[in-house]
Design an enzyme around this catalytic site. Structure first.
Site, PDB file in Angstrom:
ATOM      1  N   LYS A  22       0.612  -1.057  -0.099  1.00 60.77           N
ATOM      2  CA  LYS A  22       0.419   0.271   0.338  1.00 60.77           C
ATOM      3  C   LYS A  22       0.686   1.630  -0.246  1.00 60.77           C
ATOM      4  O   LYS A  22       0.438   2.297  -0.701  1.00 60.77           O
ATOM      5  CB  LYS A  22      -0.905   0.136   0.946  1.00 60.77           C
ATOM      6  CG  LYS A  22      -1.737   1.342   1.150  1.00 60.77           C
ATOM      7  CD  LYS A  22      -2.158   1.713   3.023  1.00 60.77           C
ATOM      8  CE  LYS A  22      -1.121   1.844   4.225  1.00 60.77           C
ATOM      9  NZ  LYS A  22      -1.113   2.688   4.916  1.00 60.77           N
ATOM     10  N   ASN A  23       1.742   1.604   0.815  1.00 61.10           N
ATOM     11  CA  ASN A  23       2.731   2.374   1.059  1.00 61.10           C
ATOM     12  C   ASN A  23       3.291   2.578   0.006  1.00 61.10           C
ATOM     13  O   ASN A  23       3.825   4.061  -0.219  1.00 61.10           O
ATOM     14  CB  ASN A  23       3.012   2.706   1.724  1.00 61.10           C
ATOM     15  CG  ASN A  23       1.953   2.647   3.462  1.00 61.10           C
ATOM     16  OD1 ASN A  23       1.308   3.218   3.347  1.00 61.10           O
ATOM     17  ND2 ASN A  23       2.617   2.485   4.651  1.00 61.10           N
ATOM     18  N   CYS A 117      -3.790   8.348   9.160  1.00 57.28           N
ATOM     19  CA  CYS A 117      -3.864   7.686  11.062  1.00 57.28           C
ATOM     20  C   CYS A 117      -3.705   8.604  11.981  1.00 57.28           C
ATOM     21  O   CYS A 117      -2.943   9.124  11.911  1.00 57.28           O
ATOM     22  CB  CYS A 117      -3.273   6.386  11.005  1.00 57.28           C
ATOM     23  SG  CYS A 117      -4.583   4.934  10.021  1.00 57.28           S
ATOM     24  N   ARG A 122       1.961  14.473  13.234  1.00 51.45           N
ATOM     25  CA  ARG A 122       2.797  13.976  11.827  1.00 51.45           C
ATOM     26  C   ARG A 122       3.276  15.433  10.943  1.00 51.45           C
ATOM     27  O   ARG A 122       1.925  15.834  10.640  1.00 51.45           O
ATOM     28  CB  ARG A 122       1.589  13.067  10.892  1.00 51.45           C
ATOM     29  CG  ARG A 122       1.311  11.644  12.358  1.00 51.45           C
ATOM     30  CD  ARG A 122       0.044  11.000  11.370  1.00 51.45           C
ATOM     31  NE  ARG A 122       1.169   9.916  10.971  1.00 51.45           N
ATOM     32  CZ  ARG A 122       0.465   8.630   9.547  1.00 51.45           C
ATOM     33  NH1 ARG A 122      -0.804   8.531   9.597  1.00 51.45           N
ATOM     34  NH2 ARG A 122       1.536   8.609   8.693  1.00 51.45           N
ATOM     35  N   ASP A 305       5.085   0.650  11.734  1.00 50.25           N
ATOM     36  CA  ASP A 305       3.225  -0.246  11.447  1.00 50.25           C
ATOM     37  C   ASP A 305       2.817  -1.568  11.620  1.00 50.25           C
ATOM     38  O   ASP A 305       1.903  -2.571  11.932  1.00 50.25           O
ATOM     39  CB  ASP A 305       3.740  -0.723  10.000  1.00 50.25           C
ATOM     40  CG  ASP A 305       3.376   1.368   9.193  1.00 50.25           C
ATOM     41  OD1 ASP A 305       3.381   1.762   9.965  1.00 50.25           O
ATOM     42  OD2 ASP A 305       3.474   1.924   8.128  1.00 50.25           O
ATOM     43  N   ARG A 397      -8.725   0.098   4.963  1.00 52.70           N
ATOM     44  CA  ARG A 397      -7.372   1.360   4.182  1.00 52.70           C
ATOM     45  C   ARG A 397      -6.534   0.483   3.800  1.00 52.70           C
ATOM     46  O   ARG A 397      -5.551   1.351   2.670  1.00 52.70           O
ATOM     47  CB  ARG A 397      -7.309   2.299   5.594  1.00 52.70           C
ATOM     48  CG  ARG A 397      -8.382   3.203   5.601  1.00 52.70           C
ATOM     49  CD  ARG A 397      -8.437   4.380   7.090  1.00 52.70           C
ATOM     50  NE  ARG A 397      -6.583   5.236   5.892  1.00 52.70           N
ATOM     51  CZ  ARG A 397      -6.492   6.615   6.587  1.00 52.70           C
ATOM     52  NH1 ARG A 397      -7.259   7.339   7.674  1.00 52.70           N
ATOM     53  NH2 ARG A 397      -5.060   7.021   5.853  1.00 52.70           N
TER      54      ARG A 397
HETATM   55  C1  EPZ Z   1       4.716   6.741   6.256  1.00 51.40           C
HETATM   56  O1  EPZ Z   1       3.845   7.807   7.059  1.00 51.40           O
HETATM   57  C2  EPZ Z   1       3.603   5.608   5.973  1.00 51.40           C
HETATM   58  N1  EPZ Z   1       2.529   6.598   4.961  1.00 51.40           N
HETATM   59  C3  EPZ Z   1       3.116   4.719   7.534  1.00 51.40           C
HETATM   60  O2  EPZ Z   1       2.458   4.139   7.694  1.00 51.40           O
HETATM   61  C4  EPZ Z   1       4.255   4.564   9.016  1.00 51.40           C
HETATM   62  O3  EPZ Z   1       3.731   4.354  10.384  1.00 51.40           O
HETATM   63  C5  EPZ Z   1       5.296   5.551   8.315  1.00 51.40           C
HETATM   64  O4  EPZ Z   1       6.243   6.304   7.741  1.00 51.40           O
HETATM   65  C6  EPZ Z   1       7.351   5.174   9.233  1.00 51.40           C
HETATM   66  O5  EPZ Z   1       7.282   3.848   8.449  1.00 51.40           O
HETATM   67  C7  EPZ Z   1       2.524   6.359   4.515  1.00 51.40           C
HETATM   68  O6  EPZ Z   1       4.125   5.549   3.787  1.00 51.40           O
HETATM   69  C8  EPZ Z   1       1.825   6.367   3.570  1.00 51.40           C
HETATM   70  P1  EPZ Z   1       7.476   9.557   8.193  1.00 51.40           P
HETATM   71  P2  EPZ Z   1       4.795   8.989   7.396  1.00 51.40           P
HETATM   72  O7  EPZ Z   1       7.501  10.882   8.149  1.00 51.40           O
HETATM   73  O8  EPZ Z   1       5.853   9.154   5.409  1.00 51.40           O
HETATM   74  C9  EPZ Z   1       8.251  12.239  11.915  1.00 51.40           C
HETATM   75  C10 EPZ Z   1       0.330   3.038   8.165  1.00 51.40           C
HETATM   76  O9  EPZ Z   1      -0.571   2.066   9.135  1.00 51.40           O
HETATM   77  N2  EPZ Z   1       7.799  13.953  10.875  1.00 51.40           N
HETATM   78  O10 EPZ Z   1       8.534   8.704   8.516  1.00 51.40           O
HETATM   79  O11 EPZ Z   1       3.957  10.139   7.323  1.00 51.40           O
HETATM   80  C11 EPZ Z   1       7.085  12.253  12.459  1.00 51.40           C
HETATM   81  O12 EPZ Z   1       6.189  12.802  13.209  1.00 51.40           O
HETATM   82  C12 EPZ Z   1       1.178   3.781   7.937  1.00 51.40           C
HETATM   83  O13 EPZ Z   1       0.511   2.138   7.056  1.00 51.40           O
HETATM   84  C13 EPZ Z   1       8.711  15.038  11.116  1.00 51.40           C
HETATM   85  O14 EPZ Z   1       8.895  15.969  12.529  1.00 51.40           O
HETATM   86  O15 EPZ Z   1       5.986   9.203   7.705  1.00 51.40           O
HETATM   87  C14 EPZ Z   1       7.311  10.823  12.993  1.00 51.40           C
HETATM   88  O16 EPZ Z   1       8.028  10.889  13.988  1.00 51.40           O
HETATM   89  C15 EPZ Z   1       0.549   5.050   9.560  1.00 51.40           C
HETATM   90  N3  EPZ Z   1       8.370  15.746  10.266  1.00 51.40           N
HETATM   91  C16 EPZ Z   1       8.518  10.229  12.566  1.00 51.40           C
HETATM   92  O17 EPZ Z   1       9.257  11.405  11.937  1.00 51.40           O
HETATM   93  C17 EPZ Z   1       8.392  16.085   9.104  1.00 51.40           C
HETATM   94  O18 EPZ Z   1       8.408  16.565   8.135  1.00 51.40           O
HETATM   95  C18 EPZ Z   1       8.502   9.685  10.983  1.00 51.40           C
HETATM   96  O19 EPZ Z   1       7.163   9.841  10.343  1.00 51.40           O
HETATM   97  C19 EPZ Z   1       7.838  13.949   8.796  1.00 51.40           C
HETATM   98  C20 EPZ Z   1       8.279  13.805   9.856  1.00 51.40           C
END
Ligand code: EPZ
Length: 430
Positions: A22-23, A117, A122, A305, A397
């Site tokens: 999915k991702n 979610c 985020r 995840d 989802r």
């Molecule tokens: C991706 O979310 C996935 N979503 C999530 O999958 C997954 O949990 C996550 O990566 C971590 O592996 C998709 O791919 C669509 P991140 P993403 O940016 O990209 C912080 C699922 O269940 N951060 O790697 O939003 C953030 O707050 C889902 O399939 C910043 O501080 O995750 C978090 O603590 C839910 N500033 C950490 O980094 C930013 O600009 C990691 O977030 C971006 C992120």
């Protein structure tokens, strides 16, 4: 509103086929608009998040042809607007991939701020930092991100935090920027690599994806391609944990075992037997599970995840386990529901201290988010008696035909949409 009704206590046994990630699909579908040629994508999972993204793309003029359930042809040649107005799109996090894609292609994008979610704050500061470094003007207002640029210029970007989304978004915009971009401290998740491979198959020049330094030489334009998305690491991991929690014996097919190493290592630690094949992995859990410690980390660490699913299994393991959430600060919301099923878990900050119990008991449970929904369904299958999963929408989802695949493994689970259905299902499952 559909519900699952489960009669638990049946070990899962058999084979399950894993779909496309999915991702990865969310990133690749968005990136497909970056060329005016048709792009054919195979192995697209039929899950709500992908379908919502495709609908939103259709609304700005992108041609979408579903050749079959999992094959989509995307034609980005007739995009009429780079402004996405779609209330529903706000609910999916990946809507923001259209910023990177449209900014790269048309130098302009306006997309509703991402929802997704509810698993903690985020932030998107690293995405914005990246776009600005490439020369874009980025504003946040009226619930949307607005980005535009006269010219995108390659840049050297050091991410302050490892972010999958920011790495993907910057990679897309930089693919069509002038000159060289270097992303340092990049995310290394399999879907980051899959997107890089996809963009390269469209004529991009991206090297180093899968390491923490990604180098992108901007190209003038991208061309059409025919591409198959990788198997879903998290869907696979979910069935592996379902086998463990129910003391089952499941062959999980169509996987890349390398992507699952962080999960198989933990399953071995807690007493499961794992056999790896070229594109399958078998998990059997004949003995009682034993406790361990888990900390979620960016890839290749244990995935956030998979945190709820392993917590459910550890809730049934002998001894005390500790699960530390290292990515999102609010991802233990499901624990209250698990405690209602008899688990003994205390959450302190980002840490769950789990004292294993010998069994869960069925209950009526509500689902706070996608992965927690899958995990609570697993708990229901391991529990004595009846569990009702109150709302299946979160699960849809990200999991295609979840209950159908579980039934294929012998689970007693039915989807019901009315009281009448529920009574019928109860008779069937008794
Ligand atoms: C991706 O979310 C996935 N979503 C999530 O999958 C997954 O949990 C996550 O990566 C971590 O592996 C998709 O791919 C669509 P991140 P993403 O940016 O990209 C912080 C699922 O269940 N951060 O790697 O939003 C953030 O707050 C889902 O399939 C910043 O501080 O995750 C978090 O603590 C839910 N500033 C950490 O980094 C930013 O600009 C990691 O977030 C971006 C992120």
């Amino acid at each position: 509103m559909d519900r699952f009704v489960i009669r638990g206590g049946v070990p899962l046994v058999g084979e399950v086929q894993i779909g496309g990630a999915k991702n990865a699909a969310l990133a690749i579908l968005a990136a497909a608009v970056m060329t005016n040629d048709p792009v054919r994508i195979e192995n697209v999972p039929d899950v709500t998040d992908c379908n919502v993204l495709l609908k939103a793309m259709e609304r700005i003029g992108v041609g979408i042809i579903r050749q079959s359930k999992h094959v989509v042809v995307i034609d980005g040649s007739k995009i009429e607007s780079c402004i996405i107005e779609d209330e529903y799109l706000k609910r999916i996090r990946a809507s923001y991939y259209l910023v990177g894609a449209l900014l790269g292609k048309n130098r302009q994008a306006e997309v509703p701020l991402p929802g997704g979610c509810n698993i903690g704050v985020r932030a998107i500061d690293q995405h914005i930092k990246g776009f600005r470094a490439l020369g874009a003007k980025v504003d946040i207002g009226h619930g949307a991100i607005c980005a535009e640029a006269k010219e995108l210029r390659g840049s050297h970007i050091f991410l302050d935090k490892v972010s999958v989304g920011a790495t993907i978004n910057i990679m897309m915009a930089a693919a069509l920027a002038t000159g060289k971009t270097i992303i340092e401290n990049a995310a290394k998740e399999p879907h980051v690599v899959d997107l890089a491979n996809f963009l390269n198959s469209m004529g991009a020049n991206i090297k180093g994806a899968g390491t923490d330094v990604i180098r992108i030489k901007g190209v003038e334009k991208l061309h059409g391609t025919d591409y198959a998305i990788i198997p879903d690491q998290i869907e696979a991991g979910t069935y592996m944990l379902a086998s463990a929690a129910t003391h089952g014996d499941v062959l999980v097919r169509n996987v890349i075992p390398k992507h699952l190493e962080c999960i198989t290592a933990k399953l071995c630690e807690i007493g499961c037997h794992i056999t790896e094949y070229d594109d399958a992995v078998r998990v059997s859990a004949p003995e009682p599970l034993t406790s361990t410690q888990v900390k979620t980390l960016p890839y290749p660490g244990f995935p956030t995840d998979m945190q709820p699913q392993i917590t459910v299994a550890l809730g049934l393991a002998q001894g005390t386990s500790i699960v530390t959430e290292g990515i999102f600060e609010n991802r233990f919301k499901y624990v209250d529901e698990l405690v209602r099923m008899g688990a003994s878990i205390k959450v302190e900050g980002n840490m769950a201290v789990i004292s294993g119990v010998s069994r869960y008991s069925g209950a009526s449970i509500s689902v706070p988010d996608l992965r927690a929904g899958a995990a609570l369904t697993i708990a229901g299958m391991a529990a004595e008696g009846e569990t009702i999963v109150e709302d299946t929408r979160f699960i849809e989802r990200g999991y295609e035909e979840f209950e159908v695949k579980l039934r294929g493994l012998g689970a007693k689970i039915e989807r019901v949409s009315s009281e009448h259905d529920l009574q019928k299902a109860r008779l069937k499952l008794a």
